[in-house]
Structures are given as structure tokens and as C-alpha cells.
Design a protein around this motif. Structure first.
Motif, PDB file in Angstrom:
ATOM      1  N   SER A  36       0.816  -1.211   0.000  1.00 50.17           N
ATOM      2  CA  SER A  36       0.000   0.000   0.000  1.00 50.17           C
ATOM      3  C   SER A  36       0.852   1.265   0.000  1.00 50.17           C
ATOM      4  N   ASP A  37       2.093   1.125   0.410  1.00 51.88           N
ATOM      5  CA  ASP A  37       3.049   2.222   0.364  1.00 51.88           C
ATOM      6  C   ASP A  37       3.832   2.115  -0.943  1.00 51.88           C
ATOM      7  N   GLY A  38       3.628   3.055  -1.850  1.00 47.20           N
ATOM      8  CA  GLY A  38       4.256   2.981  -3.160  1.00 47.20           C
ATOM      9  C   GLY A  38       5.769   2.939  -3.109  1.00 47.20           C
ATOM     10  N   LYS A  39       6.358   3.701  -2.199  1.00 41.92           N
ATOM     11  CA  LYS A  39       7.812   3.716  -2.078  1.00 41.92           C
ATOM     12  C   LYS A  39       8.343   2.351  -1.665  1.00 41.92           C
ATOM     13  N   LYS A  40       7.663   1.716  -0.710  1.00 38.65           N
ATOM     14  CA  LYS A  40       8.069   0.369  -0.288  1.00 38.65           C
ATOM     15  C   LYS A  40       7.902  -0.634  -1.421  1.00 38.65           C
ATOM     16  N   ALA A  41       6.804  -0.512  -2.180  1.00 40.05           N
ATOM     17  CA  ALA A  41       6.567  -1.417  -3.306  1.00 40.05           C
ATOM     18  C   ALA A  41       7.695  -1.300  -4.325  1.00 40.05           C
ATOM     19  N   ARG A  42       8.106  -0.075  -4.627  1.00 44.15           N
ATOM     20  CA  ARG A  42       9.160   0.124  -5.612  1.00 44.15           C
ATOM     21  C   ARG A  42      10.497  -0.425  -5.131  1.00 44.15           C
ATOM     22  N   THR A  43      10.758  -0.303  -3.838  1.00 40.16           N
ATOM     23  CA  THR A  43      11.984  -0.892  -3.281  1.00 40.16           C
ATOM     24  C   THR A  43      11.965  -2.411  -3.445  1.00 40.16           C
ATOM     25  N   LYS A  44      10.806  -3.007  -3.137  1.00 42.05           N
ATOM     26  CA  LYS A  44      10.667  -4.466  -3.306  1.00 42.05           C
ATOM     27  C   LYS A  44      10.864  -4.866  -4.761  1.00 42.05           C
ATOM     28  N   LYS A  74      19.590  -9.287 -23.996  1.00 43.97           N
ATOM     29  CA  LYS A  74      19.255  -9.889 -22.719  1.00 43.97           C
ATOM     30  C   LYS A  74      18.196  -8.992 -22.091  1.00 43.97           C
ATOM     31  N   ARG A  75      17.043  -9.562 -21.744  1.00 44.57           N
ATOM     32  CA  ARG A  75      15.898  -8.761 -21.348  1.00 44.57           C
ATOM     33  C   ARG A  75      15.194  -9.353 -20.132  1.00 44.57           C
ATOM     34  N   VAL A  76      14.354  -8.523 -19.533  1.00 41.83           N
ATOM     35  CA  VAL A  76      13.510  -8.952 -18.416  1.00 41.83           C
ATOM     36  C   VAL A  76      12.089  -8.502 -18.696  1.00 41.83           C
ATOM     37  N   SER A  77      11.122  -9.334 -18.338  1.00 39.77           N
ATOM     38  CA  SER A  77       9.714  -8.931 -18.364  1.00 39.77           C
ATOM     39  C   SER A  77       9.133  -9.134 -16.972  1.00 39.77           C
ATOM     40  N   VAL A  78       8.194  -8.281 -16.596  1.00 42.18           N
ATOM     41  CA  VAL A  78       7.617  -8.351 -15.249  1.00 42.18           C
ATOM     42  C   VAL A  78       6.096  -8.331 -15.312  1.00 42.18           C
ATOM     43  N   THR A  79       5.473  -8.686 -14.204  1.00 36.59           N
ATOM     44  CA  THR A  79       4.020  -8.625 -14.072  1.00 36.59           C
ATOM     45  C   THR A  79       3.534  -7.216 -14.436  1.00 36.59           C
ATOM     46  N   PRO A  80       2.427  -7.101 -15.182  1.00 39.58           N
ATOM     47  CA  PRO A  80       1.931  -5.764 -15.530  1.00 39.58           C
ATOM     48  C   PRO A  80       1.883  -4.837 -14.315  1.00 39.58           C
ATOM     49  N   ILE A  81       2.535  -3.700 -14.456  1.00 40.59           N
ATOM     50  CA  ILE A  81       2.674  -2.779 -13.329  1.00 40.59           C
ATOM     51  C   ILE A  81       1.321  -2.243 -12.858  1.00 40.59           C
ATOM     52  N   SER A  82       0.336  -2.180 -13.734  1.00 36.97           N
ATOM     53  CA  SER A  82      -0.990  -1.713 -13.300  1.00 36.97           C
ATOM     54  C   SER A  82      -1.553  -2.598 -12.198  1.00 36.97           C
ATOM     55  N   LEU A  83      -1.220  -3.886 -12.223  1.00 37.84           N
ATOM     56  CA  LEU A  83      -1.695  -4.822 -11.198  1.00 37.84           C
ATOM     57  C   LEU A  83      -0.945  -4.645  -9.887  1.00 37.84           C
ATOM     58  N   ILE A  84       0.315  -4.269  -9.982  1.00 40.80           N
ATOM     59  CA  ILE A  84       1.167  -4.166  -8.796  1.00 40.80           C
ATOM     60  C   ILE A  84       0.967  -2.842  -8.079  1.00 40.80           C
ATOM     61  N   SER A  87      -2.555  -1.013  -5.631  1.00 43.24           N
ATOM     62  CA  SER A  87      -2.819  -1.095  -4.188  1.00 43.24           C
ATOM     63  C   SER A  87      -2.274   0.112  -3.434  1.00 43.24           C
ATOM     64  N   SER A  88      -1.413   0.870  -4.089  1.00 48.22           N
ATOM     65  CA  SER A  88      -0.859   2.064  -3.447  1.00 48.22           C
ATOM     66  C   SER A  88      -1.805   3.248  -3.667  1.00 48.22           C
ATOM     67  N   ILE A 129      -4.513   4.887 -14.238  1.00 44.10           N
ATOM     68  CA  ILE A 129      -3.325   5.650 -13.838  1.00 44.10           C
ATOM     69  C   ILE A 129      -2.129   5.257 -14.696  1.00 44.10           C
ATOM     70  N   LEU A 130      -1.958   3.955 -14.926  1.00 42.19           N
ATOM     71  CA  LEU A 130      -0.812   3.522 -15.712  1.00 42.19           C
ATOM     72  C   LEU A 130      -0.867   4.089 -17.125  1.00 42.19           C
ATOM     73  N   ILE A 131      -2.027   3.990 -17.764  1.00 39.19           N
ATOM     74  CA  ILE A 131      -2.136   4.472 -19.141  1.00 39.19           C
ATOM     75  C   ILE A 131      -1.844   5.960 -19.228  1.00 39.19           C
ATOM     76  N   GLU A 132      -2.346   6.717 -18.281  1.00 37.98           N
ATOM     77  CA  GLU A 132      -2.066   8.163 -18.289  1.00 37.98           C
ATOM     78  C   GLU A 132      -0.595   8.453 -17.975  1.00 37.98           C
ATOM     79  N   SER A 133       0.093   7.507 -17.362  1.00 37.82           N
ATOM     80  CA  SER A 133       1.510   7.691 -17.019  1.00 37.82           C
ATOM     81  C   SER A 133       2.449   7.307 -18.155  1.00 37.82           C
ATOM     82  N   ILE A 134       1.935   6.656 -19.198  1.00 42.10           N
ATOM     83  CA  ILE A 134       2.808   6.119 -20.250  1.00 42.10           C
ATOM     84  C   ILE A 134       3.644   7.193 -20.947  1.00 42.10           C
ATOM     85  N   PRO A 135       3.059   8.284 -21.434  1.00 49.45           N
ATOM     86  CA  PRO A 135       3.889   9.243 -22.183  1.00 49.45           C
ATOM     87  C   PRO A 135       5.086   9.757 -21.396  1.00 49.45           C
ATOM     88  N   GLU A 136       4.860  10.232 -20.183  1.00 51.98           N
ATOM     89  CA  GLU A 136       5.977  10.745 -19.390  1.00 51.98           C
ATOM     90  C   GLU A 136       6.954   9.637 -19.041  1.00 51.98           C
TER      91      GLU A 136
END
Length: 452
Positions: A36-44, A74-84, A87-88, A129-136
Motif C-alpha cells: 500500500s506504500d508505493g515507495k516500499k513497493a518500488r523498493t521491493k 538480454k531482457r527482463v519482463s515483469v508482471t503488468p505494473i498496473s496490477l502491482i 494497491s498504493s 493511472i498507468l495508461i495516463e503515465s505512459i507518455p511521461e
């Protein structure tokens, strides 16, 4: 048993025919990083990605050296960020994109995918929120890739999302206007997106996948073209068999690399994506494969039939060579990334309408296409709607990655560099789709989708 002839043939494919492993992609679940804390989520998120993939680049380079097989990305893919992130209480997800980009710098990888949302049936708070965040997000990061799934065969097409994505593409183009609007090259809009795609910009780690996984994408259009040069003038049965046998050899190499990477990284093997992915290099073009079948120039009558044969034969040959296949699998037709496609556009034999017809029978869709920077957002939305309809009706993955290059018009060229290549600016219809796109709502799923 491997014999000398097989070894020499493989060496020749790598040395002279541009055979390579296009990507080794580690998929990583971030579901346990929700907070629920976005900063903690990003650290994780940062800690998990950098821990799970800490040896990815090193291992890929070891395999390259030991087996003499080039592994381009060499690449990485992650769970869609909108899902993660939803909760914040965050009102923007740009900081999530920045933390993903920071992870790429730590790991030394080429791209990270998963700044994504799945909105084929509607929006959640996080999706909006994610879609509106895409351009920036794409403007302030270097290696983050974004994708949005707007339709499926089972759900139909979310036309509200289609409308929004036309605007988002335009905003992304504007914010990255100082660099050929390159942000749009890292954004793809899907119908029927898959969970195990190793290719960018559309890769994300699906919620049905394991905690981490290794997926490999193979290539080799140059190898297929060289094989077809040996059967000039012979009928299409021979052509199909030749492609199948060649695809088997290409995919077998992918299976070897995937298995080795999985073992050394102690991460489960996912799939081999048995695609023909071109590059801007001469001799590494899907368009030239089609022309080798007898077409004067890619885009002339017969091109769709030739591509259908190629796509099917690649899948038939490749599927026998790998224990598990998936992703997109087939032949890609990204204009800017294919020397032959660029030539065909410049000669006038290939246009946007013909490319759309070709997407009915190949992998993905309208890919890496430069269009005038003043193209209306409603026209871009309509292009997305058309391609989504092809995917929905044909129960296949389709996508749109168009780049309205700010300040450029038909006849100009945008140079993106590297594997992204250069895009001749292609004309689009001057007739308006604005009233059509303004309707919103959802295009219902086709009748043949009801198979339960």
C-alpha cells in the motif's frame, strides 16, 4: 548424433547468414511486491528484479562464448505494473517506470517490459493511472517498454481504451519529439496479448506464469532465404518443406540455449518463441525471403500468400524442435527493422493497407511504422481498432506499434538506431474516423468465441 556436416552448416549459418538468438528474456513475477506504500513497493520491485536476474547477462555471455552462438539481447519482463501499483495511493506510476529503468542499468540488460495494462474488458483504477503515465514514463526512461491489451476474442474490443491509446501515442510522440518520437517505438497496443512473449515492446510476465521463467526468441530470416536460393523454380511443396527443415534447425539452437540458461540460472524453462525476427542488416530480412519465392518486390500481389506459407512452415518446422513453444511464433514484419521492407516502402510497392492485409496471416501486426507527426489521434485509434478486429475475429495476437514522428511528413525518414532501424514516413488515409472513434463502448466478441 551430431556429425561434422551439421557443425559446419551451423557455423556457416551464424557466420554468413545472420543466425542468432534474438533474445533471452527472464520473466519475473512481482505479485509479492505489492504494498500500500508505493515507495516500499518500488523498493521491493527493484530488489527482486536485481536479485532474480543478477546473473542473466553473465550467463548469456558464457553460453555465447562456449557455443559460439550470438545472443543479441538480454531482457527482463515483469508482471503488468498496473496490477502491482494499484494497491498504493499513488496518482502517477512514473516512479515505477523509473525504478524499472534503474534495474536495467544495474543488471546491464537491454530492455525491460511490463509497464503494462490489460483493459480488454474495462478499466481498474490502476489501469487508468498507468495508461495516463505512459507518455511521461517513456520520455524519462531509456529501456522501459510499455504495452496495453485492448481486445480479445472472448471479450471483444474495448473502444474506450482504443480511443485513449490514440491520444497516448500522440502524447508520447510529442514528449520524445527531440529524439524522433522514439517513445512510441517502446509502446505497443495488443489484441489477444500472450503471457510468455520474450520480444519487446510487448513482453510482460503473465499472472499464470511461475515466479520466474526463461523464455527465448530465435531468429534467422537470412538462413531461410539462403535455403530457398537452393530450390529456385521448384513448386511450393518444395518451398514449404525447405522452410520447415530450416526452421527446425534454427529452433533447435534456441532450445539448446534455453535449456542451458535454465539449468545455469536455476530458473524453469518457459518457451521458445520460434519467430523470424529481422534486423536492419542486409541479409537479415523477412521481405527478402518473400521476394526469394518469386515476388518482384514485397507488397506486390502474392505477398500475403507468400507470407502465409512462410509463417505456417516456420511453425510446423519449429514446433518439432522445441519441447515447449509459445510467445508470438511466426514471421515478424516490422518496417523500420527490416532492410527489405524499407526498400519496398521506398519503391512504392508496400503501403499501410497492404501491411494490414499481411497481418492477417503473420505474427503480431502493424509494427514499427513511421507515420506523419500530424496524424490525428482518432486516425491512430482507428488503425488500432482495425488491427484489433483482425486479431479478435481470427483468434490470433495482433498489435500496433506506429510512430507519428513529430515534425516529419511523407517522404521523410526517422532514424532510431540499433535494432530499431530507420522508418520511412508512410502515408495514412486523409479521411476522418473521428465520429466512429468517439462512440466508445465495446465492440462485442464474435459469435465463434462462445465455445465453453
Amino acid at each position: 548424433m551430431i556429425n561434422t556436416k551439421d557443425i559446419i552448416e551451423t557455423i556457416n549459418m551464424i557466420d554468413k547468414e545472420n543466425l542468432d538468438i534474438r533474445t533471452i528474456t527472464m520473466g519475473i513475477s512481482l505479485l509479492d511486491c505489492i504494498d500500500s506504500d508505493g515507495k516500499k513497493a518500488r523498493t521491493k520491485i527493484y530488489d527482486k528484479i536485481t536479485k532474480q536476474a543478477e546473473n542473466l547477462v553473465k550467463t548469456a555471455k558464457e553460453i555465447e562464448t562456449e557455443y559460439g552462438i550470438p545472443i543479441i539481447h538480454k531482457r527482463v519482463s515483469v508482471t503488468p505494473i498496473s496490477l502491482i501499483a494499484q494497491s498504493s495511493s499513488d496518482k502517477s506510476y512514473v516512479e515505477y517506470a523509473k525504478i524499472l529503468d534503474k534495474a536495467t542499468q544495474t543488471l546491464g540488460i537491454d530492455f525491460i517490459g511490463g509497464f503494462s495494462a490489460l483493459v480488454h474488458k474495462g478499466y481498474t483504477k490502476g489501469d487508468k493511472i498507468l495508461i495516463e503515465s505512459i507518455p511521461e514514463s517513456l520520455a524519462v526512461t531509456e529501456k522501459v517498454c510499455s504495452s496495453v491489451n485492448v481486445g480479445t476474442t472472448k471479450a471483444g474490443i474495448n473502444m474506450d481504451a482504443v480511443k485513449d491509446m490514440g491520444r497516448i501515442v500522440k502524447e508520447t510522440a510529442y514528449l520524445t519529439r527531440e529524439n524522433e518520437s522514439i517513445g512510441c517505438a517502446k509502446l505497443v497496443i495488443f489484441s489477444n496479448a500472450v503471457e510468455d512473449n520474450p520480444f519487446m515492446a510487448g513482453a510482460f510476465h503473465g499472472v499464470g506464469e511461475a515466479d520466474s521463467i526463461i523464455n527465448v526468441g530465435v531468429s534467422g530470416p537470412g538462413v531461410v532465404k539462403c535455403a530457398l536460393e537452393e530450390v529456385k523454380g521448384q513448386n511450393f511443396n518444395v518451398v514449404a518443406e525447405t522452410i520447415k527443415k530450416t526452421a527446425f534447425k534454427i529452433t533447435r539452437m534456441g532450445q539448446l540455449v534455453a535449456g542451458e540458461a535454465s539449468k545455469r540460472l536455476n530458473v524453469p524453462f518457459g518457451i521458445v518463441d520460434l519467430s523470424l525476427a529481422p534486423t536492419p542488416a542486409v541479409g537479415d530480412s523477412v521481405a527478402r525471403v518473400l521476394e526469394e519465392m518469386g515476388l518482384e518486390s514485397c507488397g506486390c500481389p502474392g505477398t500475403t500468400a507468400a507470407l502465409a506459407l512462410l509463417n505456417d512452415a516456420v511453425k510446423k518446422g519449429g514446433i518439432m524442435a522445441a519441447s515447449q513453444v509459445g510467445g508470438l511464433s511466426g514471421a515478424f514484419i516490422p518496417v523500420s527493422e527490416d532492410e527489405g521492407m524499407i526498400s519496398a516502402v521506398n519503391s512504392g510497392s508496400l503501403n499501410l493497407e497492404k501491411l494490414e492485409a499481411m497481418t492477417c496471416v503473420c505474427s503480431v501486426g502493424l509494427d514499427m511504422i513511421g507515420i506523419p507527426g500530424d496524424t490525428p489521434e482518432s486516425t491512430i485509434s482507428a488503425i488500432i481498432a482495425d488491427e484489433s478486429a483482425i486479431g479478435m475475429i481470427n483468434n490470433k495476437t495482433t498489435a500496433v506499434r506506429v510512430i507519428p514522428v513529430y515534425g516529419k511528413s511523407v517522404g521523410d525518414e526517422a532514424n532510431f538506431g540499433g535494432l530499431l532501424g530507420k522508418a520511412p514516413i508512410m502515408p495514412v488515409s486523409k479521411f476522418s474516423s473521428e465520429t466512429f472513434i468517439a462512440r466508445g463502448g465495446r465492440i462485442p466478441a464474435p459469435i465463434h468465441s462462445f465455445k465453453n
